[in-house]
Structure formats: structure tokens, C-alpha cells
Scaffold this motif. Structure first.
Motif, PDB file in Angstrom:
ATOM      1  N   THR A  40      46.779  22.770  25.681  1.00  0.00           N
ATOM      2  CA  THR A  40      48.172  22.408  25.974  1.00  0.00           C
ATOM      3  C   THR A  40      48.543  22.822  27.398  1.00  0.00           C
ATOM      4  N   SER A  41      48.179  24.038  27.762  1.00  0.00           N
ATOM      5  CA  SER A  41      48.474  24.537  29.106  1.00  0.00           C
ATOM      6  C   SER A  41      47.791  23.690  30.173  1.00  0.00           C
ATOM      7  N   ASN A  42      46.520  23.352  29.953  1.00  0.00           N
ATOM      8  CA  ASN A  42      45.784  22.538  30.930  1.00  0.00           C
ATOM      9  C   ASN A  42      46.420  21.164  31.095  1.00  0.00           C
ATOM     10  N   ALA A  43      46.786  20.532  29.961  1.00  0.00           N
ATOM     11  CA  ALA A  43      47.358  19.186  30.012  1.00  0.00           C
ATOM     12  C   ALA A  43      48.704  19.186  30.732  1.00  0.00           C
ATOM     13  N   ILE A  44      49.553  20.156  30.425  1.00  0.00           N
ATOM     14  CA  ILE A  44      50.880  20.212  31.052  1.00  0.00           C
ATOM     15  C   ILE A  44      50.752  20.509  32.546  1.00  0.00           C
ATOM     16  N   THR A  45      49.816  21.362  32.918  1.00  0.00           N
ATOM     17  CA  THR A  45      49.587  21.659  34.339  1.00  0.00           C
ATOM     18  C   THR A  45      49.193  20.395  35.098  1.00  0.00           C
ATOM     19  N   VAL A  46      48.281  19.602  34.517  1.00  0.00           N
ATOM     20  CA  VAL A  46      47.831  18.370  35.175  1.00  0.00           C
ATOM     21  C   VAL A  46      48.964  17.355  35.265  1.00  0.00           C
ATOM     22  N   LEU A  47      49.734  17.185  34.177  1.00  0.00           N
ATOM     23  CA  LEU A  47      50.842  16.228  34.188  1.00  0.00           C
ATOM     24  C   LEU A  47      51.926  16.653  35.177  1.00  0.00           C
ATOM     25  N   ASN A  48      52.196  17.943  35.272  1.00  0.00           N
ATOM     26  CA  ASN A  48      53.157  18.437  36.266  1.00  0.00           C
ATOM     27  C   ASN A  48      52.706  18.094  37.679  1.00  0.00           C
ATOM     28  N   ARG A  49      51.420  18.281  37.916  1.00  0.00           N
ATOM     29  CA  ARG A  49      50.871  18.036  39.245  1.00  0.00           C
ATOM     30  C   ARG A  49      50.999  16.565  39.622  1.00  0.00           C
ATOM     31  N   GLN A  50      50.872  15.665  38.626  1.00  0.00           N
ATOM     32  CA  GLN A  50      50.896  14.240  38.911  1.00  0.00           C
ATOM     33  C   GLN A  50      52.305  13.658  38.909  1.00  0.00           C
TER      34      GLN A  50
END
Length: 628
Positions: free
Chosen positions: A484-494
């Protein structure tokens, strides 16, 4: 530097392993290059120096197996120091050689032997020439000394004659005899030195003749060296091309199947799932098999037996959406990092996994869903789906591939056996669509196959065809939070670099939902995160969650074809014909596309309950177009 044997040493080239370690240990500036604490009394440098001392002073030059393993581990720890040496190419090549020595897979090539022989011959020739020069020099010096003494003697005689006015015949005779004696001594000494030089020269000529007699054999060895050098160059080129190919095509995964265009680096996103080995055991007198399960914690547990030997046939099973392909890609990327380290992603790999993958000199990853449906032979699969796409593919022949698979430690990844069917047109006469690909028996080749559990049940493998079965389990609480943390970090970045969302926000939004075990299935969890991130409702029940996922899929599909919606369908008639779930009725997008959804539902039903299990997941596009 140690006082004994190193007093005149001023350069690194003039010292040995022991002297080099002494400099590192005693010079504080080297602490900046070492993660190990050099001020500790038993640091890895001191351990390595002690190992060197024990080996040099061994009375019989013998080691036990346990001592050899211990010494190799110490040297590998030294050369894998995390601060500098772990990124040094030569140090890691040495670690690779030590690892092969440890696993008894180190190959001593003809080139290695030839290099040693050439060095020995060159050293012998140099010694012979030096010996001749030294003997000649000594002879010349001796002759010069005798001549000098004779000249001095004559000068003394001259002086005596000058000081004497009257000479008797007897005096002149004595002078003449003295001169003749001196000349005779010079001739004798010269003759003696000449004989010594001729004797030494004869010995050296014999040595040179012996070397000349070995030249034809050396020519054969040189030819073998050339062949070996070409083979080594070809293998290095292939390994380099494979790494480039994998890093380009297998290093990324989509954040979610709903947003496949948003690829992210596997190393930023991947979460290692729980793994369990399954060994089938049968109690005496009973027909039923009893599975014995054990947790898997590293790649060593996956690939190596307890005795250090490699498993040959490994099967990885997992249910849909758990991450079989991502698991295979992570193995592939770990192999690339083991053979061509990239400092940027170094911290995302475990050092023990890197060491395990160094065992394999080559890795070939085949996506079975993409293989030509007429191919059922492993070597043909590798050739058509990998070799033909390498940068220097024209240099690699089928014979080169077969030699590598037979003679080198290789790992072959076959991903998606459940998405592949054996062709009924098989030239070898195998007509069973559930049969596995034709895999030649090879001593040094390990084949790892991923599949859904049902496929493993129908192919009915014998005990000689599978020696390792590992199951990928659903995520646990810890790995769910990490994903969950990895996915949200990537989506935030994009999408939201200035107003990032947090894991706590997602946990708060889903805390009251009845998610049961859905959050532990990576495929479903990622789609729920995408719904929440887009500001859409996740849903309170499974039916609502699946409906919202369908809605998001339709919405993104419509955007892709640049269309605000399909022409109106016969929604009213379909409602009277089919019993439409309430969740779909209350959703406008689903309601306006009943015909598409009903057609896809019909196709899913037929495929799911089809007696031809091999067509459940993979079918032609034309079959979809027929129902929508």
C-alpha cells in the motif's frame, strides 16, 4: 608493514596479500573505504590475514571441507564490504569465483593453464640468460684482475731496472722467467673461464632445445586458447545482451492492471510475498499423500538443497492475482544485479539473494503466454523469444545456446504454464494439451516454472519430474501495508507531488469496510487503491467493490478510445431478459453498457466452466468481439 620481509617495500606491486592487509589495518585513512570497523580486534581484515597465515604455514598443505568453507566465507565477506568493494567489478568477479569454488562449479579453463605454462617457460628462459650473463661477467672480471696484476708486476720490474745500473745475466733471466710465469697464469685462467662459459652455454642450449621441442605442443595449446578465448568472449557478449534485454523489458510493472500505461520500476514497487515449500509425504501402508510445509525466506531456500546441490525442476504455484509473474521478474532483476551491479538500486536487493544468483552464469526468462503456439521445445522457445531479440543476436547460434545450457550453470524461468497449451501438431507425437514443454535432461540447468495450482493437478508430474514445489501465499498484514505504501508513493509522484496522500488516509477510508481477505490479494488491493486515489467510492461489500472496479475499467477504456460513451444499448430489454444485480442497476456507466457486460459475463462463464482448461485464460481477440 611487518618488519620481517617488508623493510624495503615501497610500492603495492612489490608486496603480497599479507602486506596489503597490514597497510589497510594500520592506516586510519582506509577506514573511509571500509564498512568494517578496523579498530576492532577481530575485524574481517584481521580474520583474512590469519587465514593467509594458516594456509602459508600449513605443514601438509591440506584443508578440511569445513575449514575451506569457513576460509572462503571470510574472503567473500572481505571482498563484499558494503562501503567500496561491493561495487568494485574486480572484487565482485573474485567473489563470483570464490562462490563457484564453494559450490564446486569453478571451471579452470585451458587459457588459465596455458598462461601458467607460458609464464613458467618465460621465467626459465630469463633465468638461463641471467645465469650466462652472470658467469660471463665473472670471467671477464677475473681476467681483468689477472691482467691488471701482471701489468703491475711488469711495472714493478721496470722500476727495478730503472733503479739498477748494472744487471747480471742471472737477474735478466729471473725477470724473463717472472714475466713468462705471469703470462702463463693469465692464459691458464682465461682457458679455465672459457671452459666454464662453454659448459654453462651447453647446459643452456640443452634447455633451449627442450623448450623448442615443446613448441609444437604449445602451438596446439595456443590454438585451444584461441578457441577458448572466442568462447569466453561470446558468452560474455550474450550475458551482457541478456542483462540489457531484461532491464529494458522486465524491470517495470504497472501500478495497477487498470493503469497499465503507468509503469514503475519493479525495485520501487515490488513486495516479497510469503513463500511456502510443499513436500508430499506418504505414510507407510497408506495411499494418501500428506503435504509437509515449511517457510521460504531466501533464494537459497528456493534453489539449493540442504547439501548445497541445486534443484533441477522447481514449480511455483499461486492463485490468480497473487503475483507469479512479478516474482519471476524479481528473480530476473536480482540475477542482473548479481552480474552487473547498479549502485542506484543496490539497497533494494538482499546480499544473500545476490550471492545465490551469482551461482547461475546465465538466466533465460520465457513468457509462455507470448510463445508461438506451434513451439513446444524449450530450446526453440529460448531461441525464438529471447535470442532473436538480443542486440547481437546474429552472433549467437543454436549450437552456442545448447553448449551454454549443457556446460554452464543456467536458470530457465518458464512463466505462466497455465496460460500455455501443448500443440496437438507436436512433431514428437505428444497430443495431450496438458503436457509440459519438452525439456532436455541437463546436469547444470535448473528450470523454474510458474503456474496456477489447477495446471499442476492435471499434468500429473512424476517424482522424477519435480523435485521442488513452492507456493506463493496471499500477503500478510505487514506486506499489505508495505505494498500500500509503495503504491501510494508512486501515485503521488505521478499525480499529486504537491498534495500527497498517505497510507493513513487509505487505512482511515477503508477501516469500516468489509474487505475480508480482499486486501491480501495484490491484484484487488491495487485496484482498490486506484479507486480511492481517483476519489471514487471503493464500496462497502464485495459486490460493490467489484462493481466499482468494473466502472473504473469502463471509464478508462472509454477515455482510451477517445469516446464519451458507446451508442445506447437495449438496456430495458436486457433487464427483462436477465436478472441484473442491484449494484449494476444503480450505476449509470454500467447501466448504459449492459450489452457489453452481459456479453463479457457470458464469455467468462463459458471459459471458466469449459472442459478445455487450457483456454480458460488465453483466447483469441475474435472470441471477445463476437460477444460485444
Amino acid at each position: 608493514m611487518p618488519p620481517d620481509g617488508y623493510s624495503g617495500v615501497t610500492r603495492l606491486e612489490d608486496t603480497d596479500f599479507n602486506g596489503t592487509l597490514a597497510v589497510i589495518i594500520n592506516n586510519k585513512r582506509f577506514q573511509n573505504k571500509m564498512a568494517a570497523q578496523l579498530n576492532q580486534s577481530n575485524n574481517v581484515c584481521i580474520q583474512a590475514r590469519e587465514v593467509g597465515r594458516l594456509i602459508r604455514h600449513s605443514p601438509d598443505l591440506n584443508l578440511t571441507d569445513s575449514e575451506l568453507m569457513q576460509y572462503i566465507d571470510i574472503f567473500m565477506d572481505l571482498l563484499s564490504d558494503l562501503k567500496y568493494l561491493v561495487a568494485d567489478r574486480k572484487a565482485q568477479e573474485a567473489v563470483d569465483k570464490l562462490n563457484q569454488l564453494k559450490l564446486n562449479t569453478l571451471t579452470i579453463t585451458t587459457a588459465d593453464i596455458t598462461t601458467v605454462l607460458n609464464s613458467a617457460i618465460k621465467e626459465k628462459q630469463q633465468d638461463a640468460l641471467e645465469a650466462i650473463k652472470e658467469d660471463t661477467k665473472e670471467a671477464i672480471e677475473c681476467i681483468q684482475e689477472k691482467a691488471k696484476a701482471s701489468i703491475q708486476h711488469l711495472m714493478n720490474v721496470k722500476d727495478s731496472i730503472t733503479n739498477v745500473k748494472t744487471f747480471t745475466c742471472a737477474s735478466l733471466n729471473r725477470i724473463t722467467a717472472s714475466k713468462r710465469s705471469s703470462i702463463s697464469e693469465i692464459k691458464c685462467e682465461a682457458k679455465k673461464q672459457k671452459q666454464e662459459i662453454e659448459k654453462t652455454g651447453a647446459k643452456e642450449r640443452e634447455k633451449l632445445k627442450q623448450v623448442a621441442g615443446e613448441l609444437p605442443q604449445r602451438e596446439i595449446k595456443i590454438q585451444a586458447t584461441h578457441t577458448t578465448s572466442r568462447r569466453e568472449e561470446l558468452e560474455e557478449n550474450m550475458r551482457e545482451d541478456l542483462i540489457k534485454f531484461y532491464r529494458k523489458y522486465y524491470s517495470n510493472i504497472p501500478v495497477s492492471p487498470l493503469v497499465e500505461e503507468h509503469d514503475v520500476p519493479l525495485t520501487d514497487f515490488y513486495v516479497h510475498p510469503p513463500l511456502t515449500s510443499i513436500d508430499m509425504q506418504r505414510k507407510f501402508g497408506q495411499c494418501q499423500d500428506f503435504p509437509k510445509k515449511a517457510s521460504i525466506h531466501s533464494y537459497r531456500d528456493v534453489f539449493l538443497r540442504g547439501d548445497g546441490e541445486l534443484y533441477k525442476d522447481i514449480y511455483i504455484t499461486a492463485n490468480a492475482g497473487v503475483g507469479k509473474t512479478s516474482f519471476a521478474k524479481k528473480i530476473c532483476m536480482t540475477w542482473c544485479q548479481a552480474h552487473r551491479p547498479t549502485e542506484m538500486v543496490e539497497q533494494t536487493f538482499k546480499s544473500e539473494d545476490i550471492n545465490s544468483m551469482k551461482t547461475f552464469e546465465f538466466l533465460f526468462m520465457v513468457s509462455l503466454r507470448d510463445v508461438d503456439t506451434s513451439i513446444c521445445d524449450l530450446d526453440n522457445m529460448i531461441e525464438s523469444s529471447i535470442l532473436h531479440y538480443l542486440a547481437r543476436f546474429s552472433r549467437f547460434s543454436r549450437l552456442d545456446l545448447e553448449d551454454i545450457l549443457n556446460e554452464r550453470a543456467c536458470l530457465v524461468l518458464l512463466d505462466g504454464l497455465d496460460e500455455w497449451a501443448h500443440p496437438t501438431s507436436c512433431v514428437r507425437g505428444r497430443r495431450d494439451v496438458h503436457a509440459t514443454p519438452h525439456i532436455p535432461a541437463r546436469e547444470r540447468c535448473t528450470v523454474l516454472t510458474t503456474t496456477r495450482p489447477w495446471k499442476l493437478d492435471v499434468i500429473k508430474l512424476g517424482t522424477s519430474q519435480i523435485d521442488r514445489h513452492i507456493e506463493i501465499n496471499e500477503l500478510d498484514e505487514t506486506s499489505t501495508k508495505e505494498l500500500t505504501s509503495n503504491a501510494i508513493t508512486v501515485l503521488n509522484r505521478q499525480s499529486l507531488p504537491d498534495q500527497p496522500k498517505t497510507v493513513e488516509d487509505f487505512e482511515s477510508a477503508t477501516s469500516t469496510l468489509k474487505l475480508d481477505n480482499l486486501r491480501y490479494i495484490p491484484y484487488i488491493l491495487l485496484q482498490m487503491i486506484c479507486l480511492w486515489f481517483d476519489g471514487k467510492s471503493i464500496g462497502r461489500t464485495k459486490c460493490e467493490i467489484y462493481t466499482n472496479i468494473i466502472t473504473l475499467t469502463l471509464s478508462r477504456g472509454l477515455l482510451k478510445i477517445d469516446n464519451k460513451g458507446l451508442p445506447p444499448m437495449r438496456g430495458q430489454n436486457l433487464e427483462t431478459t436477465y436478472e441484473i444485480p442491484h449494484c449494476l442497476k444503480s450505476n449509470n456507466i454500467c447501466k448504459s453498457h449492459y450489452e457489453v457486460l452481459i456479453g463479457l459475463a457470458l464469455l467468462a462463464f463459458k471459459k471458466l466452466f469449459s472442459p478445455k482448461a487450457e483456454s480458460n485464460l488465453v483466447f483469441d481477440r475474435s472470441e471477445v468481439l463476437q460477444v460485444i
